[in-house]
Design a protein around this motif. Structure first.
Motif, PDB file in Angstrom:
ATOM      1  N   HIS A  61       0.832  -1.208   0.000  1.00  0.00           N
ATOM      2  CA  HIS A  61       0.000   0.000   0.000  1.00  0.00           C
ATOM      3  C   HIS A  61       0.866   1.258   0.000  1.00  0.00           C
ATOM      4  CE1 HIS A  61      -3.333   2.684   0.894  1.00  0.00           C
ATOM      5  NE2 HIS A  61      -2.624   3.173   1.906  1.00  0.00           N
ATOM      6  N   LEU A  62       1.928   1.265   0.803  1.00  0.00           N
ATOM      7  CA  LEU A  62       2.804   2.438   0.841  1.00  0.00           C
ATOM      8  C   LEU A  62       3.500   2.655  -0.492  1.00  0.00           C
ATOM      9  CD1 LEU A  62       4.482   2.134   4.361  1.00  0.00           C
ATOM     10  CD2 LEU A  62       2.945   3.946   3.587  1.00  0.00           C
ATOM     11  N   ALA A  63       3.875   1.570  -1.173  1.00  0.00           N
ATOM     12  CA  ALA A  63       4.579   1.699  -2.446  1.00  0.00           C
ATOM     13  C   ALA A  63       3.682   2.205  -3.558  1.00  0.00           C
ATOM     14  CB  ALA A  63       5.188   0.358  -2.848  1.00  0.00           C
ATOM     15  N   SER A  64       2.387   1.888  -3.496  1.00  0.00           N
ATOM     16  CA  SER A  64       1.471   2.264  -4.580  1.00  0.00           C
ATOM     17  C   SER A  64       0.589   3.461  -4.244  1.00  0.00           C
ATOM     18  CB  SER A  64       0.576   1.075  -4.933  1.00  0.00           C
ATOM     19  OG  SER A  64      -0.174   0.638  -3.795  1.00  0.00           O
ATOM     20  N   SER A  65       0.607   3.898  -2.989  1.00  0.00           N
ATOM     21  CA  SER A  65      -0.294   4.974  -2.581  1.00  0.00           C
ATOM     22  C   SER A  65       0.289   6.329  -2.931  1.00  0.00           C
ATOM     23  CB  SER A  65      -0.553   4.895  -1.071  1.00  0.00           C
ATOM     24  OG  SER A  65      -1.344   5.986  -0.652  1.00  0.00           O
ATOM     25  N   ARG A  66      -0.599   7.236  -3.327  1.00  0.00           N
ATOM     26  CA  ARG A  66      -0.232   8.630  -3.567  1.00  0.00           C
ATOM     27  C   ARG A  66      -1.008   9.552  -2.648  1.00  0.00           C
ATOM     28  NH1 ARG A  66       2.897   5.975  -5.494  1.00  0.00           N
ATOM     29  NH2 ARG A  66       3.751   5.911  -7.613  1.00  0.00           N
ATOM     30  N   SER A  67      -1.612   8.979  -1.618  1.00  0.00           N
ATOM     31  CA  SER A  67      -2.425   9.749  -0.682  1.00  0.00           C
ATOM     32  C   SER A  67      -1.554  10.558   0.267  1.00  0.00           C
ATOM     33  CB  SER A  67      -3.339   8.801   0.110  1.00  0.00           C
ATOM     34  OG  SER A  67      -4.001   9.503   1.146  1.00  0.00           O
ATOM     35  N   ARG A  68      -2.136  11.651   0.779  1.00  0.00           N
ATOM     36  CA  ARG A  68      -1.425  12.455   1.750  1.00  0.00           C
ATOM     37  C   ARG A  68      -1.285  11.733   3.087  1.00  0.00           C
ATOM     38  NH1 ARG A  68      -5.483  17.437   2.451  1.00  0.00           N
ATOM     39  NH2 ARG A  68      -5.444  17.209   0.165  1.00  0.00           N
ATOM     40  N   TRP A  69      -2.102  10.712   3.295  1.00  0.00           N
ATOM     41  CA  TRP A  69      -2.040   9.949   4.540  1.00  0.00           C
ATOM     42  C   TRP A  69      -0.935   8.902   4.518  1.00  0.00           C
ATOM     43  CZ3 TRP A  69      -4.721  12.195   8.173  1.00  0.00           C
ATOM     44  CH2 TRP A  69      -5.878  12.915   7.832  1.00  0.00           C
ATOM     45  N   ALA A  70      -0.282   8.729   3.381  1.00  0.00           N
ATOM     46  CA  ALA A  70       0.784   7.724   3.298  1.00  0.00           C
ATOM     47  C   ALA A  70       1.938   8.061   4.242  1.00  0.00           C
ATOM     48  CB  ALA A  70       1.285   7.608   1.860  1.00  0.00           C
ATOM     49  N   SER A  71       2.232   9.360   4.379  1.00  0.00           N
ATOM     50  CA  SER A  71       3.321   9.766   5.283  1.00  0.00           C
ATOM     51  C   SER A  71       2.980   9.425   6.733  1.00  0.00           C
ATOM     52  CB  SER A  71       3.580  11.264   5.142  1.00  0.00           C
ATOM     53  OG  SER A  71       3.974  11.580   3.824  1.00  0.00           O
ATOM     54  N   LEU A  72       1.707   9.608   7.099  1.00  0.00           N
ATOM     55  CA  LEU A  72       1.283   9.267   8.457  1.00  0.00           C
ATOM     56  C   LEU A  72       1.402   7.757   8.697  1.00  0.00           C
ATOM     57  CD1 LEU A  72       0.071  10.140  11.161  1.00  0.00           C
ATOM     58  CD2 LEU A  72      -2.199   9.896  10.129  1.00  0.00           C
ATOM     59  N   LEU A  73       1.029   6.949   7.698  1.00  0.00           N
ATOM     60  CA  LEU A  73       1.160   5.507   7.825  1.00  0.00           C
ATOM     61  C   LEU A  73       2.627   5.101   7.932  1.00  0.00           C
ATOM     62  CD1 LEU A  73      -0.078   2.689   7.840  1.00  0.00           C
ATOM     63  CD2 LEU A  73      -0.088   2.748   5.333  1.00  0.00           C
ATOM     64  N   TYR A  74       3.487   5.780   7.185  1.00  0.00           N
ATOM     65  CA  TYR A  74       4.921   5.481   7.261  1.00  0.00           C
ATOM     66  C   TYR A  74       5.465   5.781   8.653  1.00  0.00           C
ATOM     67  CZ  TYR A  74       9.857   5.427   5.966  1.00  0.00           C
ATOM     68  OH  TYR A  74      11.199   5.146   5.897  1.00  0.00           O
ATOM     69  N   ILE A  75       5.003   6.866   9.251  1.00  0.00           N
ATOM     70  CA  ILE A  75       5.422   7.203  10.615  1.00  0.00           C
ATOM     71  C   ILE A  75       4.941   6.142  11.592  1.00  0.00           C
ATOM     72  CG2 ILE A  75       5.137   8.882  12.485  1.00  0.00           C
ATOM     73  CD1 ILE A  75       5.028  11.059  10.358  1.00  0.00           C
ATOM     74  N   CYS A  76       3.722   5.654  11.396  1.00  0.00           N
ATOM     75  CA  CYS A  76       3.203   4.583  12.267  1.00  0.00           C
ATOM     76  C   CYS A  76       4.024   3.310  12.123  1.00  0.00           C
ATOM     77  CB  CYS A  76       1.738   4.303  11.928  1.00  0.00           C
ATOM     78  SG  CYS A  76       0.605   5.646  12.336  1.00  0.00           S
ATOM     79  N   VAL A  77       4.535   3.049  10.909  1.00  0.00           N
ATOM     80  CA  VAL A  77       5.331   1.847  10.683  1.00  0.00           C
ATOM     81  C   VAL A  77       6.640   1.915  11.460  1.00  0.00           C
ATOM     82  CG1 VAL A  77       6.692   0.617   8.935  1.00  0.00           C
ATOM     83  CG2 VAL A  77       4.326   1.267   8.458  1.00  0.00           C
ATOM     84  N   ILE A  78       7.303   3.054  11.420  1.00  0.00           N
ATOM     85  CA  ILE A  78       8.606   3.159  12.079  1.00  0.00           C
ATOM     86  C   ILE A  78       8.489   3.576  13.540  1.00  0.00           C
ATOM     87  CG2 ILE A  78       9.733   3.718   9.898  1.00  0.00           C
ATOM     88  CD1 ILE A  78       9.881   6.626  10.827  1.00  0.00           C
ATOM     89  N   SER A  79       7.270   3.820  14.022  1.00  0.00           N
ATOM     90  CA  SER A  79       7.098   4.279  15.404  1.00  0.00           C
ATOM     91  C   SER A  79       7.647   3.306  16.443  1.00  0.00           C
ATOM     92  CB  SER A  79       5.618   4.580  15.680  1.00  0.00           C
ATOM     93  OG  SER A  79       4.819   3.423  15.511  1.00  0.00           O
ATOM     94  N   PRO A  80       7.563   1.960  16.242  1.00  0.00           N
ATOM     95  CA  PRO A  80       8.177   1.084  17.248  1.00  0.00           C
ATOM     96  C   PRO A  80       9.676   1.299  17.419  1.00  0.00           C
ATOM     97  CG  PRO A  80       6.669  -0.170  15.881  1.00  0.00           C
ATOM     98  CD  PRO A  80       6.811   1.181  15.248  1.00  0.00           C
ATOM     99  N   LEU A  81      10.341   1.792  16.375  1.00  0.00           N
ATOM    100  CA  LEU A  81      11.773   2.017  16.467  1.00  0.00           C
ATOM    101  C   LEU A  81      12.114   3.302  17.207  1.00  0.00           C
ATOM    102  CD1 LEU A  81      12.733   1.078  12.788  1.00  0.00           C
ATOM    103  CD2 LEU A  81      12.663  -0.403  14.793  1.00  0.00           C
ATOM    104  N   LEU A  82      11.123   4.150  17.455  1.00  0.00           N
ATOM    105  CA  LEU A  82      11.356   5.429  18.124  1.00  0.00           C
ATOM    106  C   LEU A  82      11.265   5.321  19.641  1.00  0.00           C
ATOM    107  CD1 LEU A  82       9.235   7.713  15.748  1.00  0.00           C
ATOM    108  CD2 LEU A  82      11.660   7.124  15.573  1.00  0.00           C
ATOM    109  N   VAL A  83      10.892   4.160  20.146  1.00  0.00           N
ATOM    110  CA  VAL A  83      10.744   3.937  21.586  1.00  0.00           C
ATOM    111  C   VAL A  83      11.749   2.877  22.000  1.00  0.00           C
ATOM    112  CG1 VAL A  83       9.152   3.317  23.439  1.00  0.00           C
ATOM    113  CG2 VAL A  83       8.292   4.494  21.409  1.00  0.00           C
ATOM    114  N   GLY A  84      12.349   3.042  23.152  1.00  0.00           N
ATOM    115  CA  GLY A  84      13.318   2.081  23.646  1.00  0.00           C
ATOM    116  C   GLY A  84      12.723   0.702  23.813  1.00  0.00           C
ATOM    117  N   LEU A  85      13.551  -0.314  23.621  1.00  0.00           N
ATOM    118  CA  LEU A  85      13.073  -1.693  23.679  1.00  0.00           C
ATOM    119  C   LEU A  85      12.541  -2.045  25.061  1.00  0.00           C
ATOM    120  CD1 LEU A  85      12.737  -4.416  22.293  1.00  0.00           C
ATOM    121  CD2 LEU A  85      15.113  -4.939  22.849  1.00  0.00           C
ATOM    122  N   VAL A  86      13.196  -1.586  26.100  1.00  0.00           N
ATOM    123  CA  VAL A  86      12.737  -1.887  27.461  1.00  0.00           C
ATOM    124  C   VAL A  86      11.381  -1.238  27.722  1.00  0.00           C
ATOM    125  CG1 VAL A  86      13.264  -1.650  29.914  1.00  0.00           C
ATOM    126  CG2 VAL A  86      15.100  -2.144  28.286  1.00  0.00           C
TER     127      VAL A  86
END
Length: 297
Positions: free
Chosen positions: A103-128
């Motif tokens: 979906h991210l590769a084929s989407s041209r929606s303005r919401w794609a950036s928000l979805l991308y942020i949600c995808v990488i959000s687990p990496l923004l918080v410490g593992l513990v």
């Protein structure tokens, strides 16, 4: 009439000396040698050392640690649990991550950036911190059991903690971005005109996906699967905090040998043993997927 002067020869510039190509990769080779090969060599040597009660290891050499591992049914049970968890996490992240990446590769929606942020959000918080959050969510009175009870799906709380189930759920959340990101890069590199040509020749959307898009995305699937499998079977914090005795993995067992029991040679042998199994599985997987990709149209 005077004769024309002879042309003065011009000095030819000497060609510049080029550095060998291997000089460009020398810093990377030094880093790999210092921080990967030397530690592995040290662990390998330590795994053949005699055990000692007053030092890290004794003066002699032995194969007894590997013999003890191979004949120990408890260790093989932990190995099977670790590999099973890694396989489940890998398959689940592929099934969940592929649609998101597509979906991210084929989407041209303005919401794609928000979805991308949600995808990488687990990496923004410490593992513990993430693991503590899963402790709260997966407890007997946590959000997961409360929601299932409210929906009428369960009568008693499901035991998520101190089991492989809770560890698997948490690892899927942790490593999902490591599948989506390689797949996303691979899917974005596919020329969209290839799929358009298949559609123009009468192929349906489903047939175009399974005959064109999916085969062309196999390199991303291969890379993501290897990355998640290796990370999941070597994870320590999540199994240690959520698994307990029933969800113990090889990483937890190795640390227990080293820290709790102070059996450094045996712990090093366990680490080398698991690394050998992992390398063997990855080698077989690469051979099978490479053969499958060669057979694709």
């Amino acid at each position: 009439m005077s004769a024309l002067a002879a042309p003065v020869p011009m000095a030819v510039a000497a060609p510049r000396r080029r550095l060998p190509v291997w000089w460009m990769i020398l810093p990377a080779l030094i880093l790999l040698g210092c921080f990967l090969l030397l530690p592995y060599a040290s662990i390998l040597v330590m795994s053949f050392r005699e055990a000692s009660t007053n030092a890290v290891y004794g003066p002699g050499l032995t194969l007894g640690h590997y013999g003890e591992i191979v004949t120990d049914g408890f260790v093989w049970g932990i190995v099977w649990r670790t590999l099973r968890t890694g396989l489940i996490v890998t398959v689940a992240t592929l099934l969940l991550g592929y649609p998101v990446a597509y979906h991210l590769a084929s989407s041209r929606s303005r919401w794609a950036s928000l979805l991308y942020i949600c995808v990488i959000s687990p990496l923004l918080v410490g593992l513990v911190v993430r693991t503590f959050a899963w402790l709260i969510i997966l407890s007997n009175s946590g959000l997961a059991n409360t929601a299932l009870k409210w929906a009428g799906l369960i009568g008693r709380p499901i035991i998520f903690l101190n089991s492989s189930l809770g560890v698997t759920i948490a690892l899927i959340h942790v490593f999902l971005p490591f599948v989506i990101l390689p797949l996303l890069g691979n899917l974005q590199a596919i020329n969209p005109e290839v799929a358009m040509a298949a559609r123009s020749l009468g192929a349906s959307r489903a047939r175009t996906f399974f005959k064109v898009t999916l085969p062309l995305s196999m390199p991303g699937i291969q890379a993501g699967a290897i990355l998640v499998f290796v990370l999941s079977i070597s994870a320590y914090v999540t199994p240690a905090m959520l698994g307990g005795s029933q969800g113990r993995t090889m990483a937890v067992l190795v640390v227990q040998y080293l820290v709790d029991n102070f059996r450094w040679p045996a712990g090093a042998a366990l680490a080398i043993f698991m690394a050998a199994i992992t390398v063997s599985i990855i080698f077989v997987y690469l051979k099978l997927t490479a053969r499958a990709m060669r057979r694709l149209p």
